[in-house]
Write a protein that holds these residues in place. Structure first.
Motif, mmCIF file in Angstrom:
data_model
loop_
_atom_site.group_PDB
_atom_site.id
_atom_site.type_symbol
_atom_site.label_atom_id
_atom_site.label_comp_id
_atom_site.label_asym_id
_atom_site.label_seq_id
_atom_site.Cartn_x
_atom_site.Cartn_y
_atom_site.Cartn_z
ATOM 1 N N VAL A 1 36.508 39.569 36.061
ATOM 2 C CA VAL A 1 37.579 38.737 36.891
ATOM 3 C C VAL A 1 36.893 37.575 37.664
ATOM 4 C CG1 VAL A 1 38.793 39.190 39.167
ATOM 5 C CG2 VAL A 1 38.967 40.784 37.294
ATOM 6 N N GLN A 2 35.667 37.640 37.998
ATOM 7 C CA GLN A 2 34.831 36.609 38.950
ATOM 8 C C GLN A 2 35.103 35.293 37.903
ATOM 9 O OE1 GLN A 2 34.465 36.519 41.873
ATOM 10 N NE2 GLN A 2 33.541 38.280 42.774
ATOM 11 N N ASN A 3 34.582 35.659 36.328
ATOM 12 C CA ASN A 3 34.524 34.892 35.485
ATOM 13 C C ASN A 3 35.779 34.031 35.343
ATOM 14 O OD1 ASN A 3 32.091 35.291 34.679
ATOM 15 N ND2 ASN A 3 32.175 36.632 33.058
ATOM 16 N N GLU A 4 36.708 34.719 35.295
ATOM 17 C CA GLU A 4 38.130 34.051 34.960
ATOM 18 C C GLU A 4 38.589 33.637 36.104
ATOM 19 O OE1 GLU A 4 40.895 36.569 32.672
ATOM 20 O OE2 GLU A 4 39.447 37.567 32.079
ATOM 21 N N LEU A 5 38.549 33.805 37.196
ATOM 22 C CA LEU A 5 38.843 33.158 38.507
ATOM 23 C C LEU A 5 38.352 31.999 38.666
ATOM 24 C CD1 LEU A 5 38.780 35.823 41.505
ATOM 25 C CD2 LEU A 5 40.781 34.773 40.832
ATOM 26 N N LEU B 1 46.374 37.045 37.394
ATOM 27 C CA LEU B 1 45.069 36.127 36.756
ATOM 28 C C LEU B 1 45.556 35.487 35.508
ATOM 29 C CD1 LEU B 1 42.541 35.081 37.378
ATOM 30 C CD2 LEU B 1 41.540 37.212 36.621
ATOM 31 N N GLN B 2 46.118 36.391 34.616
ATOM 32 C CA GLN B 2 46.435 35.711 33.137
ATOM 33 C C GLN B 2 47.773 34.480 33.376
ATOM 34 O OE1 GLN B 2 44.448 36.679 30.761
ATOM 35 N NE2 GLN B 2 43.850 37.827 32.655
ATOM 36 N N LEU B 3 48.699 34.842 34.388
ATOM 37 C CA LEU B 3 49.516 34.017 34.905
ATOM 38 C C LEU B 3 49.100 32.665 35.082
ATOM 39 C CD1 LEU B 3 52.802 35.708 36.177
ATOM 40 C CD2 LEU B 3 52.537 34.689 33.792
ATOM 41 N N ALA B 4 48.059 32.748 35.941
ATOM 42 C CA ALA B 4 47.418 31.572 36.624
ATOM 43 C C ALA B 4 46.594 30.717 35.414
ATOM 44 C CB ALA B 4 46.424 31.873 37.731
ATOM 45 N N ILE C 1 31.695 46.052 35.518
ATOM 46 C CA ILE C 1 32.402 44.966 34.213
ATOM 47 C C ILE C 1 33.661 44.453 34.594
ATOM 48 C CG2 ILE C 1 32.983 45.476 32.051
ATOM 49 C CD1 ILE C 1 31.025 47.632 31.544
ATOM 50 N N PHE C 2 34.629 45.153 35.360
ATOM 51 C CA PHE C 2 35.887 44.697 35.654
ATOM 52 C C PHE C 2 35.875 43.575 36.598
ATOM 53 C CE2 PHE C 2 39.585 44.524 38.396
ATOM 54 C CZ PHE C 2 40.783 44.300 37.560
ATOM 55 N N THR C 3 35.019 43.687 37.918
ATOM 56 C CA THR C 3 34.771 42.683 38.995
ATOM 57 C C THR C 3 34.291 41.366 38.295
ATOM 58 O OG1 THR C 3 32.921 43.748 39.651
ATOM 59 C CG2 THR C 3 35.270 44.211 40.744
ATOM 60 N N ASN C 4 32.819 41.638 37.342
ATOM 61 C CA ASN C 4 32.293 40.534 36.941
ATOM 62 C C ASN C 4 33.237 39.722 35.955
ATOM 63 O OD1 ASN C 4 30.004 41.097 38.011
ATOM 64 N ND2 ASN C 4 29.098 42.326 36.120
ATOM 65 N N HIS D 1 42.172 34.540 44.751
ATOM 66 C CA HIS D 1 40.903 34.826 45.410
ATOM 67 C C HIS D 1 41.038 35.964 46.647
ATOM 68 C CE1 HIS D 1 38.051 32.428 43.461
ATOM 69 N NE2 HIS D 1 39.058 31.561 43.263
ATOM 70 N N ALA D 2 42.135 35.483 47.433
ATOM 71 C CA ALA D 2 42.497 36.532 48.449
ATOM 72 C C ALA D 2 43.041 37.978 48.042
ATOM 73 C CB ALA D 2 43.182 35.726 49.454
ATOM 74 N N ASP D 3 43.676 37.973 47.114
ATOM 75 C CA ASP D 3 44.200 39.174 46.490
ATOM 76 C C ASP D 3 43.073 39.885 46.151
ATOM 77 O OD1 ASP D 3 46.672 38.176 47.140
ATOM 78 O OD2 ASP D 3 47.281 37.422 45.026
ATOM 79 N N PHE D 4 42.087 39.287 45.362
ATOM 80 C CA PHE D 4 41.097 39.893 44.527
ATOM 81 C C PHE D 4 40.199 40.799 45.861
ATOM 82 C CE2 PHE D 4 37.089 39.892 42.443
ATOM 83 C CZ PHE D 4 37.253 41.028 41.601
ATOM 84 N N ALA D 5 40.119 40.060 46.971
ATOM 85 C CA ALA D 5 39.310 40.345 47.883
ATOM 86 C C ALA D 5 39.908 41.770 48.407
ATOM 87 C CB ALA D 5 39.073 39.469 49.182
#
Ligand code: FAD
Length: 557
Positions: A463-467, A515-518, A458-461, A476-480
């Motif tokens: 995050v992908q939506n928000e990215l 991710l929120q700051l971005a 659920i978390f990774t899905n 993207h690199a940090d998330f990887a």
């Protein structure tokens, strides 16, 4: 001579609290605007309310906090005729802080329609912004406020119509004279973490249940209504056998209920608020049904107060930044202001970034809490909201303490002296880590959600939506990196997973905050709003996110 000295520049800068803590918080205003999105009317209303409350907090509430903190409450156990009364005596400043905060709806607005004529209850987002502003000046009355608010929420959700109708209007009163305040007595001597070891018993007697047992940590011990756990006779061991009970301080005939306050705790912080030790001596209680879901329903209260702790942590961090920034701008050393010294400038930039990221994380957790309360909310939404609340509590409470410590150091020796606000800020911030479960226990709750509730997917899905909403290749690199470490950890044994849980939750919270700051920066660009969110993001990645990913990686290897 004396008055002359007062009028020339003094080498020790005074504290300089802004006139309005909301008006100076441009990042909060931006992040709030993003949360309200197309709801312009709601946004305007929230903005007008917070403008007003931010001024009250700075100008009226803050001056009261000094007296309230210095003149701690007293427990008067007996009256002059030797009768047991267990009355609490507070300094008038404590009551005045309460009168102001409750009249501004901090415990009411999210639990009923009609506050200020609003046709619907306010979102958690707005209520938490109000608590965030309050928490920047004090943490003592903030605790009962949060418990009163969450108790009303829990009763609205689970209690019978009779109990709701009798008590919710009192818990959500904006009149201090008719208000009922709430508390939760959960921790016993056997432990606050291992709630399944609760020894308090419950026995049915006619219309009432009667509770016997000791509660070891009871904040707002003089509350009118207390939510607590007890084990009915014959119920199974562990959390499964615990029922949820509502204990009124006074019985319907006006007499005192059967429990005594043994003594008050002598605390490091939140000294203005009375935390006590209580013995329930056949205290009459209402059962919140169903009996077998007692612990699960209590977790709703814990979840609500956890978000309150996270909000208070975010508030402490913001106040730490404000104090550090205003002091460093004036204090001189080696011929320059502190703010002009490169290392202090770097420290301030880090503090600004951490505070902004934590504020955005707080708003994200609040917004998901709102979504999870919608009748149509999916299971995934509810799991994600619980995950974010736990991450906020874990992150913001530790960083609130770290920020308060940094601000104290920037004020130097005076920071340690109780004439300045830093010492109280640090003392009050500490408790936010401890109550409602420390870093370890909250991190274990996150592990449970990730492993048993499909939380990682659920978390990774999400995050992908928000990215997809931002052009931030570095994230993207940090998330990887985060994914690699977390998925590596998931393959390890239980002991390794537990030991790395605090590092995992820190990295997850830092990443989601970045991710929120971005997204705040992208929103500002899209709407032509002035912001330094991009710079804040860069500084945040360097100062917090990257070190947290590194630490997690080390833990997992
Ligand atoms: C000022 C103050 C006010 C409070 N007010 C209230 C209140 O109003 N109502 C209420 O119910 N409680 C209240 N508490 C109690 C608080 O919630 C508990 O202190 C807290 O939950 C920890 O419980 P404990 O003190 O029994 O510590 P323990 O449960 O003994 O835990 C001690 C430490 O060990 C850690 N730990 C425990 N088990 C593990 C494990 N398996 N692995 C790793 N680490 C572990 C914990 O995280 C903690 O850091 C208050 C506490 C304070 C200080």
């Amino acid at each position: 001579m004396l008055s002359e000295e007062l009028h020339v520049t003094h080498p020790i800068p005074d504290t300089a609290l802004p006139e309005n803590l909301y008006a100076v918080d441009s990042h909060l205003q931006l992040a709030l605007k993003r949360r309200y999105g197309q709801d312009y009317e709601g946004c305007q209303r929230a903005d007008a309310y917070l403008q007003e409350w931010g001024g009250v907090v700075s100008r009226q509430l803050e001056p009261l906090t000094w007296d309230a903190d210095r003149n701690t409450p007293e427990l008067k156990q007996f009256n002059r005729r030797g009768q047991r009364v267990d009355e609490l005596v507070f300094h008038p400043a404590y009551h005045e802080i309460g009168r102001l905060a409750y009249s501004y709806g901090l415990a009411a607005m999210a639990n009923r329609a009609g506050f200020r004529g609003w046709e619907r209850p306010a979102p958690q987002v707005l209520k938490n912004c109000a608590l965030y502003l309050h928490s920047q000046v004090e943490g003592s009355v903030a605790c009962p406020i949060s418990m009163t608010d969450v108790l009303a929420r829990v009763l609205n959700k689970f209690a019978s119509p009779e109990i709701r109708e009798r008590f919710v209007p009192r818990l959500t009163s904006t009149d201090y004279g008719t208000l009922y305040t709430g508390a939760m007595f959960m921790t016993e001597k056997t432990g606050g973490s291992d709630v399944g070891a609760t020894t308090t018993t419950a026995r049915r007697n006619g219309d009432w249940w009667e509770l016997q047992g000791d509660k070891w940590f009871c904040s707002n011990v003089g509350a009118d209504l207390i939510l607590t756990l007890a084990r009915p006779e014959g119920a199974p061991e562990g959390t499964r056998g615990l029922g949820l009970f509502l204990v009124p301080r006074n019985l319907p005939d006006g007499t005192r209920n059967s429990y005594v306050i043994n003594r008050l705790k002598d605390k490091l912080g939140t000294r203005a608020m009375a935390s006590g030790e209580v013995t329930l001596q056949g205290a009459k209680a209402y059962l919140i049904e169903p009996l077998e879901r007692g612990f699960a329903m209590m977790m709703e209260m814990v979840n609500g107060t956890r978000i309150g702790s996270g909000v208070a942590g975010a508030g402490s961090l913001r106040r730490a930044f404000v104090e550090a920034q205003t002091h460093a701008a004036e204090r001189r050393a080696f011929g320059k202001t502190l703010a002009e010294q490169p290392l202090i400038a770097r420290t301030l930039a880090n503090l600004a970034a951490d505070s902004a990221a934590t504020t955005s994380l707080m708003l994200a957790a609040s917004a998901w809490d709102d979504r999870a309360e919608m009748p149509e909310a999916s299971r995934e939404t509810r799991v994600f909201a619980r995950l974010l609340i736990a991450l906020l509590k874990r992150y913001a409470t530790s960083h609130g303490v770290k920020g308060a410590q940094t601000a104290m150091e920037i004020r130097g020796g005076n920071g340690y002296i109780e004439d300045f606000p830093n010492a109280r800020l640090l003392r009050d911030a500490y408790v936010q880590i401890i109550w409602e479960g420390g870093v370890n226990m909250v991190s274990f709750d996150v592990l449970r959600l990730l492993e048993r509730e499909n939380g990682w997917t659920i978390f990774t899905n999400q995050v992908q939506n928000e990215l997809a909403n931002v052009s931030a290749p570095e994230l993207h690199a940090d998330f990887a990196d985060l994914k690699m470490s977390a998925e590596n950890l998931a393959r390890q044994d239980r002991e390794t997973r537990e030991c790395a849980a605090p590092a995992l939750t820190h990295a997850m919270a830092s990443f989601y905050a970045a991710l929120q700051l971005a997204q705040d920066a992208a929103f500002a660009a899209e709407h032509n709003l002035a912001t330094d969110a991009r710079t804040l993001l860069e500084n945040y990645r360097r100062a917090v996110l990257q070190p947290s990913l590194f630490t997690l990686n080390q833990e997992v290897q």
